[in-house]
Design an enzyme around this catalytic site. Structure first.
Site, short mmCIF file in Angstrom:
data_model
loop_
_atom_site.label_atom_id
_atom_site.label_comp_id
_atom_site.label_asym_id
_atom_site.label_seq_id
_atom_site.Cartn_x
_atom_site.Cartn_y
_atom_site.Cartn_z
N HIS A 55 0.81 -1.01 -0.13
CA HIS A 55 0.11 0.18 0.29
C HIS A 55 1.21 1.28 -0.58
O HIS A 55 0.53 2.14 0.48
CB HIS A 55 -1.41 -0.16 1.16
CG HIS A 55 -1.68 -1.27 1.51
ND1 HIS A 55 -3.25 -1.74 -0.16
CD2 HIS A 55 -2.23 -2.06 1.97
CE1 HIS A 55 -3.57 -2.27 1.09
NE2 HIS A 55 -2.84 -3.21 2.00
N ASN A 128 -9.86 -3.44 1.94
CA ASN A 128 -9.56 -3.68 1.14
C ASN A 128 -10.59 -3.37 -0.64
O ASN A 128 -11.48 -3.60 0.54
CB ASN A 128 -8.88 -5.31 0.50
CG ASN A 128 -7.06 -4.81 0.66
OD1 ASN A 128 -6.54 -3.74 0.74
ND2 ASN A 128 -7.28 -6.65 0.50
N TYR A 338 0.86 -5.09 11.31
CA TYR A 338 0.23 -3.72 11.64
C TYR A 338 1.47 -2.35 12.15
O TYR A 338 1.72 -1.49 11.72
CB TYR A 338 -0.99 -3.29 11.17
CG TYR A 338 -1.67 -3.04 9.49
CD1 TYR A 338 -1.14 -4.85 9.68
CD2 TYR A 338 -2.26 -2.45 8.87
CE1 TYR A 338 -1.08 -4.97 7.71
CE2 TYR A 338 -2.45 -2.43 7.68
CZ TYR A 338 -2.36 -4.75 7.11
OH TYR A 338 -2.48 -4.42 5.97
#
Length: 496
Positions: A55, A128, A338
């Site tokens: 991303h 997504n 993350y």
């Protein structure tokens, strides 16, 4: 006529000349004492931060989420508490596999990362534009991403790697089919749906849990590109989707999505023919229809891309009371990976950056580290438990109900009930010879005597519970009188 603002260094020192370096003579060498030049060059060398591993290329905008339907029967989250309630949001939209300078028109999944700035903290949905993904086990995530990046020898994209991995991973077929369908290349970010993709859970005020999936249905309609249109756009305007989103908002053509839920009870999950936590599968909408929650609208562009987009950090571990996780294996791994990625990219204090700061009060014991902003907690204590009044304490009313997985219940189990914390300490004290006991007590007194008396009294109680002699000797050393009637009539230790 408005007076021009003074140009300064980062220390606020006015700059007299920003066109010419300080030199020894007109043709002489540059001097190291030119601190303005050194600062500019040194900062320039550090202007780039590591790009996101996935991303990397993306655009973002701010807006609002407005509740349109009552779902309080499913979730106690305050942002859902009443119809019409508005919450500020940040939505980042991205391609997945390409680098920061790649084209927006690639055939690639699109990221849909949403941050709600709620009164109970930030809630992130890192989804997504597809409801499924290529893998169901997080152990394969680094391998999969490597196939989407550049060949380690040629430094070119490698179709052999992609199809080699997919052909050996049949669980990827659902996502591969979506990727190579008409919806594989959205025309832009406004004309595509978003999905939380994973299974999450919602918890209501009564402590009841349901499983859920999040859907964001575009109100602009779906528009896509063919391979031919994509190839043309990549050459003409590789930033076309980024530009389209910015221009639409600048022209007040605000993009909107309808947020919906699918809900599955724990009983339904137990009977579901597929694993309901499998990221490669959807829940059929005929069986689990969409329930409208609200409207997401983007209505403000960032003022500075780096500050508000590049430094924006999203993690599925950021949830608010009333929203929680599921046994989805890939989700469980993302809860670690993350925030770990953000600490690598932005530093340990990335939540203090303005774009990531919650809009509610933040009270914790984290201190120090690179780029700690504000007063770094000031003079407040930085540990818990503590006996001070007015310091942040845990709030048990926010506890989630246990999650039952077969014979195992996931919960925070209190480790103290049923545990004897005194007998072995007393046994050790009694094992010491008199000289060793004397030195032990002396060492304790040297430190404990410097603590407040209320703390001394609390600690003495622990020594007494281990051994009466142990407690008496420490108390006497501190000059604290203990009523003999409090001692046990017999035995060496006080009952817990």
């Amino acid at each position: 006529m408005t007076e021009p603002q003074k140009l300064t260094t980062a220390d606020g020192i006015p700059v007299a000349d920003n066109q010419n370096s300080l030199t020894a003579g007109a043709r002489g060498p540059v001097l190291i004492q030119d601190f303005h030049l050194i600062e500019k060059l040194a900062h320039f060398n550090r202007e780039r931060i590591p790009e996101r591993v996935v991303h990397a290329k993306g655009a973002a905008a701010f807006g609002t989420f407005t509740v349109t339907n009552d779902i309080t029967r499913y979730s106690k989250a305050k942002l859902f508490s009443e119809i019409g309630k508005k919450t500020e949001v940040l939505l980042r939209l991205s391609t997945v596999g390409g680098e920061k300078g790649s084209a927006d028109a690639e055939r690639d999944p699109r990221g849909f990362a949403l941050k709600f700035y709620t009164e109970e903290g930030n809630w992130d949905i890192t989804g997504n534009n597809t409801p499924v993904f290529f893998i169901r086990d997080p152990l394969k995530f680094p391998d999969f991403v490597h196939t989407q990046k550049r060949n380690p020898q040629t430094n070119c994209k490698d179709h052999n790697a992609m199809w080699d991995f997919w052909s050996l991973s049949p669980e990827s077929l659902h996502q591969v089919t979506i990727l190579f369908s008409d919806r594989g290349i959205p025309k832009n970010y406004r004309h595509m749906d978003g999905f939380g993709s994973h299974t999450f859970s919602l918890i209501n005020a009564q402590g009841d849990r349901v499983w859920c999936k999040f859907h964001f249905k575009t109100l602009q309609g779906h528009q896509t590109l063919t391979n031919e249109e994509s190839s043309k756009l990549k050459g003409e305007d590789p930033d076309h989707a980024t530009r389209d989103l910015f221009n639409a908002i600048a022209q007040k053509d605000y993009p909107k999505w309808r947020m919906c839920l699918q809900v599955m009870t724990e009983e339904q999950a137990a009977k579901h023919p597929d694993n309901p936590f499998d990221l490669t599968k959807v829940w059929k909408q005929k069986e689990y229809p969409l329930i409208e929650v609200g409207i997401l609208e983007l209505n403000r562009n960032p003022e500075n891309y780096f500050a508000e987009v590049e430094q924006a950090a999203f993690s599925p571990s950021a949830v608010v009371p009333g929203v929680s996780f599921s046994p989805d294996k890939v989700l469980q791994a993302r809860l670690f990976s993350y925030p770990d990625a953000q600490r690598y990219r932005l530093g340990g204090n990335y939540q203090q950056l303005p774009v990531n700061q919650p809009k509610c009060p933040v009270m914790h014991n984290q201190r120090d580290g690179l780029m700690a902003s504000g007063n770094n907690g000031g003079s407040a204590l930085n540990y818990e438990p503590n006996s001070a009044e007015g310091t942040p304490k845990e709030t048990s009313s926010y506890a989630e109900p246990p999650l039952h997985l077969g014979d195992v219940a996931i919960d925070r189990y209190n480790h103290r009930p049923g545990n004897d914390d005194y007998t072995q300490a007393g046994d050790l004290y009694r094992l010491l010879n008199p000289e060793q006991q004397e030195r032990l007590v002396k060492n304790i007194l040297g430190s404990l005597s410097q603590a407040r008396q209320d703390i001394q009294m609390r600690q003495i109680c622990h020594f007494f519970r281990a051994d009466v002699s142990y407690g008496r000797r420490v108390a006497e050393g501190l000059g604290i009188s203990i009523d003999p009637s409090m001692f046990p009539a017999t035995g060496k230790s006080v009952a817990v």
